[in-house]
Scaffold this active site. Structure first.
Site, PDB file in Angstrom:
ATOM      1  N   HIS A  89       0.816  -1.219   0.000  1.00  0.00           N
ATOM      2  CA  HIS A  89       0.000   0.000   0.000  1.00  0.00           C
ATOM      3  C   HIS A  89       0.847   1.265   0.000  1.00  0.00           C
ATOM      4  O   HIS A  89       0.312   2.367  -0.089  1.00  0.00           O
ATOM      5  CB  HIS A  89      -0.953   0.004   1.204  1.00  0.00           C
ATOM      6  CG  HIS A  89      -0.263   0.120   2.536  1.00  0.00           C
ATOM      7  ND1 HIS A  89       0.049  -0.973   3.316  1.00  0.00           N
ATOM      8  CD2 HIS A  89       0.184   1.196   3.217  1.00  0.00           C
ATOM      9  CE1 HIS A  89       0.646  -0.560   4.429  1.00  0.00           C
ATOM     10  NE2 HIS A  89       0.735   0.756   4.387  1.00  0.00           N
TER      11      HIS A  89
ATOM     12  N   ASP B 193      -0.237  -7.497   0.554  1.00  0.00           N
ATOM     13  CA  ASP B 193       0.290  -6.189   0.954  1.00  0.00           C
ATOM     14  C   ASP B 193       1.814  -6.245   0.934  1.00  0.00           C
ATOM     15  O   ASP B 193       2.465  -6.229   1.965  1.00  0.00           O
ATOM     16  CB  ASP B 193      -0.216  -5.787   2.341  1.00  0.00           C
ATOM     17  CG  ASP B 193       0.018  -4.301   2.623  1.00  0.00           C
ATOM     18  OD1 ASP B 193       0.508  -3.597   1.702  1.00  0.00           O
ATOM     19  OD2 ASP B 193      -0.295  -3.845   3.738  1.00  0.00           O
TER      20      ASP B 193
ATOM     21  N   GLY C 111       3.152   5.386   9.501  1.00  0.00           N
ATOM     22  CA  GLY C 111       4.547   5.607   9.145  1.00  0.00           C
ATOM     23  C   GLY C 111       5.399   4.376   9.349  1.00  0.00           C
ATOM     24  O   GLY C 111       6.487   4.258   8.785  1.00  0.00           O
TER      25      GLY C 111
ATOM     26  N   SER D  68       4.432   1.433   8.403  1.00  0.00           N
ATOM     27  CA  SER D  68       4.095   0.493   7.340  1.00  0.00           C
ATOM     28  C   SER D  68       5.316   0.048   6.556  1.00  0.00           C
ATOM     29  O   SER D  68       6.169   0.856   6.197  1.00  0.00           O
ATOM     30  CB  SER D  68       3.100   1.116   6.362  1.00  0.00           C
ATOM     31  OG  SER D  68       1.788   0.956   6.795  1.00  0.00           O
TER      32      SER D  68
ATOM     33  N   SER E  52       2.069  -4.462   7.836  1.00  0.00           N
ATOM     34  CA  SER E  52       0.929  -4.137   6.997  1.00  0.00           C
ATOM     35  C   SER E  52       0.017  -3.124   7.676  1.00  0.00           C
ATOM     36  O   SER E  52      -0.121  -1.995   7.226  1.00  0.00           O
ATOM     37  CB  SER E  52       0.133  -5.406   6.666  1.00  0.00           C
ATOM     38  OG  SER E  52      -1.048  -5.098   5.961  1.00  0.00           O
TER      39      SER E  52
END
Length: 383
Positions: A227, A255, A335, A337, A352
């Protein structure tokens, strides 16, 4: 809090990268790399982080890491011994043992001979996985947070947001889910959300107005969350310099993503400890069992540890459903991720999403790293 996905480092970090840039030896492929079994002391900083986040003494943390290394090896052997009767496994931190569930007809003696504790259950892992796959095909309402196979419950667990179990669309979903196989419904206080906000795990990178975190270095680049960016999107490092380009990305359904690097950037087998612990070397990607300790590095909340809660969980983000995630008790915030999940010195996955924060607590999911390596034909950069 709605489901979200997760996306800093200084010159000192880059200097450290240069130190480790010449330290790599043989790479780890997409296949599980066996954890080292030789007796060796755990990294002091890692032990300290486990003491802080898991409430352990130093002796307890060191003993747990040793038991988890053993359990990782036992799990593979026990699964082979159980064959079609295998129904999953989980690690118990209290006893330091791995329990393997099997159905009737299993050679329980052979399974016990691997060092595992055996529990007899009704449904095999194959049956439970088939039931979950059927549920994966159902359209899920937003109040259904996630679902996964729980080997200890010997059922597919469906998590429903508090106060919504009586909703008509939730009741309809649960009825169709139960037709697929054994289902256990549990309540969750929050809906999950994504956490988006030199290629060292946990370091930040930027694409457009989005900040994410590097997962793990691979030869030619690094892996992160899907993402965080689309194929062809430019990526910039902590200092604003051009790093490379997204070569592959998948979200939702999966993801994960991978970014090729150049322009003076290089890859190293290191995950940032952010001063909380020393930077950690990555030596392989053997998957930790449910119940094992695990730590996460990210550019917002830095270094935190917890426990593996479930594998192969389907998470119903507002942006779409993502399959085959692993759930943990580790906190995260926007942040983080794409950042690194690591158990001992073994890479586990990229962050994720989740719910909660690192002040009050929460849960976080990661995309297993071996699936990413396999999907893109990448080789993990290991020490």
């Amino acid at each position: 809090m709605r489901r979200t996905t997760a996306m800093r480092s200084a010159l000192s970090a880059l200097l450290l990268l240069a130190t480790w840039a010449t330290a790599s030896t043989l790479p780890a492929s997409a296949a599980d790399t066996p954890a080292r079994t030789a007796a060796e002391p755990a990294a002091p900083a890692l032990v300290s982080a486990m003491q802080r986040d898991l409430g352990l003494t130093r002796t307890q943390a060191e003993a747990r890491l040793a038991a988890e290394r053993t359990a990782t090896t036992v799990e593979r052997a026990a699964k082979r011994a159980a064959g079609a009767a295998y129904a999953g496994s989980w690690f118990d931190a209290g006893s330091g043992t791995l329990t393997v569930a099997v159905t009737r007809g299993a050679d329980t003696g052979a399974v016990r001979a691997t060092g595992a504790t055996v529990r007899l259950v009704q449904h095999s892992a194959r049956q439970l996985d088939a039931a979950k796959a059927h549920i994966d095909d159902l359209p899920a309402p937003e109040a259904v947070a996630s679902w996964y196979v729980d080997p200890e419950a010997n059922a597919v667990v469906v998590n429903v947001v508090d106060g919504h179990r009586a909703d008509n669309d939730v009741r309809s979903f649960l009825a169709r889910a139960r037709s697929a196989g054994p289902v256990q419904v549990r309540r969750t206080a929050y809906a999950p959300s994504t956490l988006a906000a030199g290629t060292v795990g946990g370091d930040p990178y930027y694409t457009g107005n989005v900040r994410c975190s590097i997962g793990f270095s691979v030869y030619g680049g690094f892996v992160s969350a899907g993402h965080c960016g689309q194929p062809g999107a430019a990526v910039y490092g902590w200092d604003g310099s051009y790093v490379g380009t997204f070569q592959g990305s998948s979200f939702p359904d999966n993801d994960y993503s991978w970014v090729s690097v150049g322009s003076g950037w290089w890859t190293v087998p290191v995950v940032l400890g952010w001063g909380t612990v020393s930077d950690q070397l990555v030596r392989g990607s053997a998957e930790a069992p449910v119940g094992a300790s695990i730590c996460r590095s990210g550019s917002t909340t830095h270094w935190h540890c917890g426990t593996v809660l479930a594998r192969n969980e389907t998470v119903n983000y507002s942006q779409g459903t993502v399959y085959q995630l692993t759930k943990t008790s580790v906190c995260a915030e926007p942040g983080d991720s794409g950042g690194s999940f690591i158990s001992g010195d073994q890479a586990q996955g990229v962050t994720s999403g989740g719910w909660g924060n690192c002040s009050s607590g929460g849960e976080t999911w990661y995309q297993p790293v071996n699936e990413i390596l396999s999907r893109y034909g990448l080789t993990l950069h290991t020490a």
